[in-house]
Design an enzyme around this catalytic site. Structure first.
Site, short mmCIF file in Angstrom:
data_model
loop_
_atom_site.label_atom_id
_atom_site.label_comp_id
_atom_site.label_asym_id
_atom_site.label_seq_id
_atom_site.Cartn_x
_atom_site.Cartn_y
_atom_site.Cartn_z
N ASN A 24 33.71 44.53 35.29
CA ASN A 24 32.75 44.53 34.19
C ASN A 24 33.21 45.53 33.13
O ASN A 24 33.50 46.68 33.44
CB ASN A 24 31.36 44.91 34.70
CG ASN A 24 31.00 44.16 35.95
OD1 ASN A 24 30.89 42.95 35.96
ND2 ASN A 24 30.80 44.90 37.03
N HIS A 26 43.90 48.02 39.43
CA HIS A 26 43.68 46.59 39.22
C HIS A 26 42.54 46.37 38.22
O HIS A 26 42.68 45.60 37.26
CB HIS A 26 43.34 45.94 40.56
CG HIS A 26 43.08 44.47 40.51
ND1 HIS A 26 43.96 43.54 41.00
CD2 HIS A 26 42.02 43.75 40.04
CE1 HIS A 26 43.47 42.33 40.84
NE2 HIS A 26 42.28 42.44 40.25
N GLU A 27 41.42 47.05 38.45
CA GLU A 27 40.26 46.83 37.58
C GLU A 27 40.51 47.35 36.17
O GLU A 27 40.08 46.73 35.19
CB GLU A 27 39.03 47.49 38.19
CG GLU A 27 38.68 47.02 39.58
CD GLU A 27 38.61 45.51 39.72
OE1 GLU A 27 38.15 44.84 38.78
OE2 GLU A 27 39.05 44.99 40.76
N HIS A 55 42.33 44.95 34.01
CA HIS A 55 41.45 43.90 33.48
C HIS A 55 40.77 44.30 32.17
O HIS A 55 40.32 43.42 31.42
CB HIS A 55 40.35 43.58 34.49
CG HIS A 55 40.75 42.62 35.56
ND1 HIS A 55 41.30 41.40 35.29
CD2 HIS A 55 40.61 42.70 36.91
CE1 HIS A 55 41.52 40.76 36.43
NE2 HIS A 55 41.10 41.53 37.43
#
Length: 958
Positions: free
Chosen positions: A349, A381-382, A385
């Site tokens: 998010n 990883h997040e 994004h």
């Protein structure tokens, strides 16, 4: 007509404002003028019997929806309504002690552009009670437009709002709705979680809107390409303890007329609905900054200090990506938040990344080096994004691999930048590449790019093909383009598409353009289309002529069942444009030959007179390599004589390729066994981690055979030297002074030794466990070996040891340690206890829903528990499907794969086929997993027929 005229006249001066009285967005207008509209809508609702309830999206009268609902049909929204901004206000009520009473209510005003005249507004809505009387539609051209009817299509999760007239092509029309819904513990949409603190159960609200669950929170245009700006208001009780988090920062606060506090969040940049996030809790946060922007790590107060490691790396990782992409982080803050119950490892998010606790929290006293690496890679990883997926978003879910593949690769170089001694590039082979190549060698695999039409199909895409194969293809692309070209092309792509949407051709074109700019001229679209539009990958056969130095190349589709009938059509007839690299015994691993194989066969030149060659240097590319028999013999001899001549990553490659080529029948399975002879001299992590996985397949196939001890004896013999070398750590039982990879090597080696019943290993593990029992709460077991010790100690100690381990699970405050305990509890040999443990998995007061898969898969890995887990899966399928079948991304598939991966008998195959047949249409997101389980079982049966006796004969000789 009179009512329609009166409504239009009454709304000529209609505007919208935030009511200071109750904090809701409402149209401001003459209330007397509104009465006819409200009465008219209410009368229509009563006549046709439309209403929402708490258990389903809607129940409708027979006349309210034209046509029928088909959840397998295409569920795309009409394309002519394009949202510009949302004003979302939510009030979650988690007061009281009974979660069954938890509910939320809210309002939403959506401003949208109309690109084609329409008399019906279609939005997504799911499991919401919508107050039809509240719905108001406003047009800057025509003013308020009367709502004639509201209906739903549950199969497509649509809410249809029929208007009295046409909404003409225009900018910034608006719709306003009020709604409410239940707050459940289902890990989807907004849901409640809980934790214990000072003997009190604390409840919190959190969210997981990915991929299609925003519609469960508020009516919206819930498709990724429909980006919009979001203005979020979260209400909380005014007790001085509860706080809120959302994607941006709090812009202002106000007290509502009934004493709640409303946190108004600053408007977000344009983003997709699935990236919204909400937390209402009593969490505490650790604070830092990254280039003057706040970085937070938040968690329950009695665990937040476990976030110190994540906080220490979050800023540097964020700065790595800013530098790598050459684009500043777009949001005003980053909050990394651990919630006690979460359906995935984490969710990207934008600005509020949510994590399962074990993926964010690390306690040096109880967590292992692999736990530490897990936190680092998930955070990396997040954060990847935040640009690749959030700033630029695939326009539809069929390109989800762009999100997940890119982030799954970038976690490796970003973490290696911060921890170079972790050697993450080597670990990519064991953590990603080798694992997905096994999945992708099945006929029931699928292309990376896969058209999808409904939420179940969308959920099925979140598998190893989208993640690990996507990562492997991205990594391959970087290597055949070169780091600088790849990086510049990615940056140009992100800058061109910032705050918008894209598809894979946009990335490919940007990479091609950069390659052409530097004079390389690689057509990336032509190359990568062969890798993403057809399933699988090739095995490339290298046939070397030492006299000329020429290598004849030929490729074919690699399948574990080489005789399979592939029914899935391929636009390229299962031929790939393959980047080639090769080195020889007369060259170095830093000076090798590169080229391309553009068709079924070709050739490449290299050094003459070499003893051996190795294709796919460092296994940078996504294919297997086969050789002529004499070349395999030469490579095997080299490994046995002096394996260090061959690069570590290629030693791992040779092991993995030979085992899997043996499984497919492309080479003799005994070739791989011959290669394992060299392992007595191997002391590096990557080859041993690879060998452990490949030998485990042989182990699972032979485990129930009468000659199984031959395999145990052989593996003990091969692992003994490295086991003696790395042992159980230093004299004080600590391995903290060792390098990261040496620690990981020790864990693999000790686990292998115990798994194949080395007496010294099992005795040591049992002794350490017994000492821990007698000196508890003092625990001197090396944190990196506790998984092994807890397992074999629980196994050896009977019911009393199991009860001791379960008590430690219940009292643990560290999520990663809880997972270790859950896995250890499945190691017991007592079948009564195993069955009791499986039954406990359904008791969410004991075992969280997010951990259900850990329990059932761990039990299935126990030789005494395999059949028990399978029976549980079959007998309790309705309950399991209700929990995970339609909303979980990969939980259900992971359960199916984990429970069935050792199936290798005709009886197991028949039971699988009968179960799938009797549950047709009720497999949800696990349908492909079941088809792959059937194929894998067939392959296992065939492997045993062809190889079991021959492998035992070989083992007898060695």
């Amino acid at each position: 007509m009179a009512d329609e005229k009166r409504c239009r006249d009454s709304d000529e001066e209609t505007d919208w404002e935030l009511s200071k009285k109750d904090g809701n967005w409402r149209p401001t207008r003459n209330r007397d003028a509104m009465r006819p509209v409200v009465v008219w809508i209410l009368c229509i609702c009563l006549v046709i019997g439309v209403y929402f309830d708490q258990s389903s999206t809607t129940r409708v009268g027979p006349a309210s929806v034209a046509g029928d609902s088909d959840s397998s049909a295409d569920i795309r929204l009409p394309p002519y309504l394009v949202p510009d901004s949302y004003f979302v206000r939510l009030r979650p009520n988690l007061t009281g002690s009974d979660p069954a009473t938890f509910r939320f209510n809210g309002t939403v005003r959506i401003r949208f552009n109309v690109t084609q005249s329409t008399g019906v507004l279609t939005l997504h809505a799911k499991n919401l009670t919508v107050d039809f009387r509240s719905i108001a539609v406003f047009s800057p051209i025509d003013g308020a437009i009367e709502v004639l009817n509201v209906s739903s299509d549950p199969g497509k999760e649509f809410l249809h709002v029929q208007l009295s007239g046409q909404l003409r092509t225009q900018d910034l029309a608006s719709i306003y709705l009020e709604f409410s819904g239940p707050i459940r513990s289902d890990l989807a949409g907004i849901y409640y979680s809980s934790y214990e603190m000072d003997g009190v159960t604390k409840y919190l609200l959190t969210s997981h809107l990915h991929p299609t669950e925003a519609r469960k929170v508020f009516p919206c245009f819930d498709e990724p390409q429909l980006k919009s700006k979001f203005n979020v208001t979260l209400e909380k009780i005014n007790d001085g303890k509860v706080n809120t988090l959302s994607n941006t920062v709090i812009d202002s606060q106000e007290e509502t007329s009934d004493g709640w506090i409303a946190d108004h969040y600053a408007q977000s940049p344009p983003m997709s609905t699935y990236l919204l996030a909400f937390v209402v809790s009593e969490f505490s946060c650790l604070n830092s900054t990254s280039r003057n922007k706040p970085v937070l790590v938040c968690a329950r107060p009695n665990a937040v200090q476990q976030g110190q490691f994540a906080l220490s790396i979050a800023g540097p990782l964020q700065e790595f990506y800013e530098d790598y992409y050459n684009i500043s982080y777009p949001l005003p803050k980053t909050a990394h938040t651990a919630v006690p119950d979460f359906p995935a490892g984490a969710m990207e998010n934008w600005g509020l990344i949510l994590y399962r606790e074990s993926s964010l929290l690390y306690d040096a006293l109880t967590s292992s080096a692999s736990n530490k690496q897990r936190v680092a890679t998930v955070v990396a990883h997040e954060l990847a994004h935040m640009w690749f997926g959030d700033l630029v978003t695939p326009s539809w879910w069929d390109d989800i691999w762009l999100n997940e593949g890119f982030a799954s690769y970038m976690e490796y170089p970003s973490v290696e930048k911060i921890f170079p001694d972790w050697e993450m590039e080597k670990q990519f082979l064991t953590e990603a590449l080798h694992l997905v190549m096994k999945d992708d060698s099945l006929v029931t695999s699928h292309p990376i790019y896969q058209p999808v039409h409904n939420p179940v199909e969308i959920n099925e895409l979140f598998d190893s093909i989208s993640y690990e194969k996507g990562a492997s293809v991205i990594r391959m692309t970087k290597y055949f383009l070169g780091e600088e070209v790849f990086r510049a092309g990615v940056t140009n792509y992100l800058k061109e598409k910032s705050y918008g949407v894209s598809n894979h051709t946009d990335l490919f074109n940007a990479l091609t353009k950069e390659s052409q700019r530097v004079g390389e001229g690689v057509d990336v679209n032509a190359v990568l289309s062969t890798w993403i539009l057809q399933m699988g990958y090739p095995v490339v056969h290298f046939s070397y002529d030492p006299g000329s130095g020429r290598i004849a190349l030929r490729q074919k589709h690699f399948l574990l069942n080489a005789d399979a009938n592939v029914t899935s059509a391929s636009p390229y007839n299962y031929t790939w444009i393959v980047p080639i690299s090769v080195t020889t015994s007369r060259d170095s691993f830093q000076n090798f030959t590169k080229g391309w194989l553009n068709s079924t066969a070709g050739e490449i030149g290299t050094t003459k007179g070499a003893r051996w060659i190795i294709g796919n240097v460092f296994q940078c590319y996504y294919y297997r390599v086969n050789y002529d028999d004499d070349m395999w013999f030469a490579l095997t001899s080299q490994l046995i004589e002096n394996h260090t001549i061959v690069a570590e990553m290629n030693r791992a490659q040779i092991i993995d390729d030979s085992f899997n080529l043996g499984r497919s029948g492309d080479v003799d399975q005994l070739l791989a066994m011959n290669i394992t002879l060299y392992l007595v001299r191997e002391f590096e992590y990557t080859p041993w981690a690879t060998a452990a996985v490949d030998l485990d397949y042989i182990n699972r196939m032979l485990m129930f055979s009468s000659n199984y001890s031959l395999l145990q004896d052989y593996v003990q013999q091969q692992v003994s030297p490295v086991y003696s070398e790395v042992g159980w750590g230093s004299d004080n039982g600590s391995s903290t002074d060792d390098s990261h990879l040496r620690i990981l090597l020790r864990v693999v080696v000790v686990d292998v030794a115990c798994a194949y019943e080395s007496k010294d290993c099992i005795d040591t593990a049992s002794a350490q466990f017994s000492e821990w029992q007698s000196t508890y709460p003092l625990n001197l077991i090396d944190v990196n070996l506790r998984e092994v010790v807890y397992c074999y100690g629980t196994m050896a100690g009977g019911v009393s040891a199991w009860n001791f381990t379960f008590e430690r699970y219940l009292e643990s405050n560290v999520a990663s340690e809880q997972t270790t305990f859950l896995e250890a509890l499945a190691c017991t040999n007592d079948v009564t206890t195993l069955q009791r443990y499986l039954d406990m998995a359904f008791q969410e007061t004991l075992i969280r829903r997010q951990d259900f898969a850990t329990v059932i898969v761990s039990v299935a890995e126990n030789r005494y528990g395999k059949t028990m887990a399978w029976n549980m899966l079959r007998n309790e399928w309705d309950t399991i499907y209700e929990r995970f079948g339609t909303t979980s991304l990969y939980t259900l598939s992971n359960i199916v794969t984990g429970v069935t991966k050792s199936f290798s008998t005709e009886t197991e195959l028949r039971e699988l086929e009968e179960f799938v047949s009797s549950n047709e249409g009720q497999l949800g997101s696990s349908e492909r997993a079941f088809q792959q389980a059937i194929e894998s079982t067939e392959l296992n049966i065939e492997w045993r027929k062809k190889n079991e006796d021959r492998v035992f004969d070989w083992l007898h000789e060695h």
